[in-house]
Write an enzyme that holds these catalytic residues in place. Structure first.
Site, PDB file in Angstrom:
ATOM      1  N   ARG A 120       0.841  -1.207   0.000  1.00  0.00           N
ATOM      2  CA  ARG A 120       0.000   0.000   0.000  1.00  0.00           C
ATOM      3  C   ARG A 120       0.869   1.246   0.000  1.00  0.00           C
ATOM      4  O   ARG A 120       2.049   1.231   0.369  1.00  0.00           O
ATOM      5  CB  ARG A 120      -0.905   0.012   1.241  1.00  0.00           C
ATOM      6  CG  ARG A 120      -0.120   0.071   2.530  1.00  0.00           C
ATOM      7  CD  ARG A 120      -0.918   0.484   3.734  1.00  0.00           C
ATOM      8  NE  ARG A 120      -0.106   0.392   4.934  1.00  0.00           N
ATOM      9  CZ  ARG A 120       0.787   1.288   5.320  1.00  0.00           C
ATOM     10  NH1 ARG A 120       1.009   2.356   4.576  1.00  0.00           N
ATOM     11  NH2 ARG A 120       1.477   1.129   6.435  1.00  0.00           N
ATOM     12  N   GLY A 121       0.275   2.364  -0.355  1.00  0.00           N
ATOM     13  CA  GLY A 121       0.970   3.628  -0.246  1.00  0.00           C
ATOM     14  C   GLY A 121       1.088   4.061   1.203  1.00  0.00           C
ATOM     15  O   GLY A 121       0.412   3.532   2.091  1.00  0.00           O
ATOM     16  N   TYR A 179       0.234   1.273  12.559  1.00  0.00           N
ATOM     17  CA  TYR A 179      -0.025   0.180  13.497  1.00  0.00           C
ATOM     18  C   TYR A 179      -1.412  -0.375  13.243  1.00  0.00           C
ATOM     19  O   TYR A 179      -2.356   0.368  12.948  1.00  0.00           O
ATOM     20  CB  TYR A 179       0.060   0.695  14.940  1.00  0.00           C
ATOM     21  CG  TYR A 179      -0.554  -0.245  15.961  1.00  0.00           C
ATOM     22  CD1 TYR A 179       0.133  -1.380  16.385  1.00  0.00           C
ATOM     23  CD2 TYR A 179      -1.819  -0.003  16.495  1.00  0.00           C
ATOM     24  CE1 TYR A 179      -0.432  -2.253  17.307  1.00  0.00           C
ATOM     25  CE2 TYR A 179      -2.389  -0.869  17.420  1.00  0.00           C
ATOM     26  CZ  TYR A 179      -1.687  -1.997  17.824  1.00  0.00           C
ATOM     27  OH  TYR A 179      -2.241  -2.862  18.735  1.00  0.00           O
ATOM     28  N   ALA A 214      -6.480   6.189   9.390  1.00  0.00           N
ATOM     29  CA  ALA A 214      -5.443   6.193   8.366  1.00  0.00           C
ATOM     30  C   ALA A 214      -6.012   5.641   7.065  1.00  0.00           C
ATOM     31  O   ALA A 214      -6.924   4.810   7.069  1.00  0.00           O
ATOM     32  CB  ALA A 214      -4.249   5.353   8.817  1.00  0.00           C
ATOM     33  N   GLY A 270      -4.604   4.014   3.366  1.00  0.00           N
ATOM     34  CA  GLY A 270      -3.490   3.528   2.562  1.00  0.00           C
ATOM     35  C   GLY A 270      -4.014   2.554   1.519  1.00  0.00           C
ATOM     36  O   GLY A 270      -4.687   1.575   1.861  1.00  0.00           O
ATOM     37  N   ALA A 307      -8.190   2.429   8.171  1.00  0.00           N
ATOM     38  CA  ALA A 307      -8.106   1.878   9.528  1.00  0.00           C
ATOM     39  C   ALA A 307      -8.625   2.937  10.484  1.00  0.00           C
ATOM     40  O   ALA A 307      -8.001   3.991  10.660  1.00  0.00           O
ATOM     41  CB  ALA A 307      -6.670   1.500   9.871  1.00  0.00           C
ATOM     42  N   CYS A 355       2.732   7.225  10.222  1.00  0.00           N
ATOM     43  CA  CYS A 355       2.588   7.895   8.932  1.00  0.00           C
ATOM     44  C   CYS A 355       3.675   8.937   8.686  1.00  0.00           C
ATOM     45  O   CYS A 355       3.487   9.869   7.896  1.00  0.00           O
ATOM     46  CB  CYS A 355       1.198   8.527   8.795  1.00  0.00           C
ATOM     47  SG  CYS A 355      -0.146   7.334   8.994  1.00  0.00           S
TER      48      CYS A 355
END
Length: 235
Positions: free
Chosen positions: A84-85, A90, A164, A166, A179, A195
């Site tokens: 993923r980017g 976590y 987050a 991604g 997430a 991040c």
């Protein structure tokens, strides 16, 4: 509204239903990636419907394609390289992960619009619990203002990241996703620079940290209800 701008981009051009799946227990990260890899190929071939998969992982760190090893401060948990980017993040119990496997060819093959749509989705779900999530043009993810916390050294307002984002795209089918911190152990983020953001006035939070004691089922229901206006109906 942001959703009204994004819906014409992310709703499928032809009527179709997105499968909505909720995993029981903790799903090992490698198992989840293997499943996503296979499902993406099936979606691209027209052999399986699009999918949103809600799950939790055991405690672990993932390194995105832009991760700097100096941001791994202490390997308290297993570290997985991810396609993923993004940088380090976590995952663990109490965090609601939504892996979003959508065929952007059926929608709009625009990565920036897709990331924006994922953020708008989380913001809408948070609003269900009277939490005001916000986007930041220079920081991917969803943030909440924390006026009660100390400002930055240049007077910047304190903010905490609550979700987050991604993603990865293969044949214009998306993998990975978002997430959302519902009630994870926030101290577990201390083993990384989340991040890649180390500014003192920027931290990490969760619904429970904000005083919203929502149950996992309530969060799942909010996610499903707010997904439909942006991405389409689920089954």
């Amino acid at each position: 509204m942001l959703i009204e701008k994004l819906a014409p981009l992310m709703l499928p051009r032809e009527a179709s239903l997105v499968e909505w799946r909720v995993a029981d227990g903790l799903v090992p990260y490698a198992d989840a990636v293997a499943f996503m890899d296979a499902r993406v190929e099936a979606i691209a071939a027209g052999a399986a419907p699009e999918l949103v998969w809600l799950l939790e992982h055991p405690p672990l760190y993932t390194a995105g394609t832009s991760a700097r090893m100096t941001d791994l401060l202490e390997a308290r948990f297993p570290v997985h390289k991810s396609g993923r980017g993004g940088q380090f993040t976590y995952h663990g119990p109490g965090q609601r992960i939504a892996y979003v496997l959508l065929d952007l060819n059926r929608r709009k093959p625009d990565l920036r619009a897709f990331v924006c749509a994922l953020e708008a989705w989380i913001i809408a779900a948070l609003a269900t619990f009277n939490v005001e999530g916000e986007r930041r043009g220079d920081r991917i993810g969803v943030w909440v203002s924390r006026p009660e916390k100390p400002r930055g050294k240049n007077g910047e307002s304190a903010e905490d990241k609550i979700a987050a984002v991604g993603i990865r795209v293969r044949r214009w089918v998306s993998l990975h996703g978002v997430a959302l911190n519902v009630a994870p152990d926030l101290s577990h983020f201390g083993g990384i620079v989340p991040c890649g953001i180390s500014a003192a006035h920027l931290g990490v939070t969760s619904l429970h940290d904000l005083g919203v004691l929502a149950a996992r089922g309530e969060v799942d229901a909010a996610l499903r209800a707010t997904f439909k206006p942006i991405f389409g109906a689920t089954m």
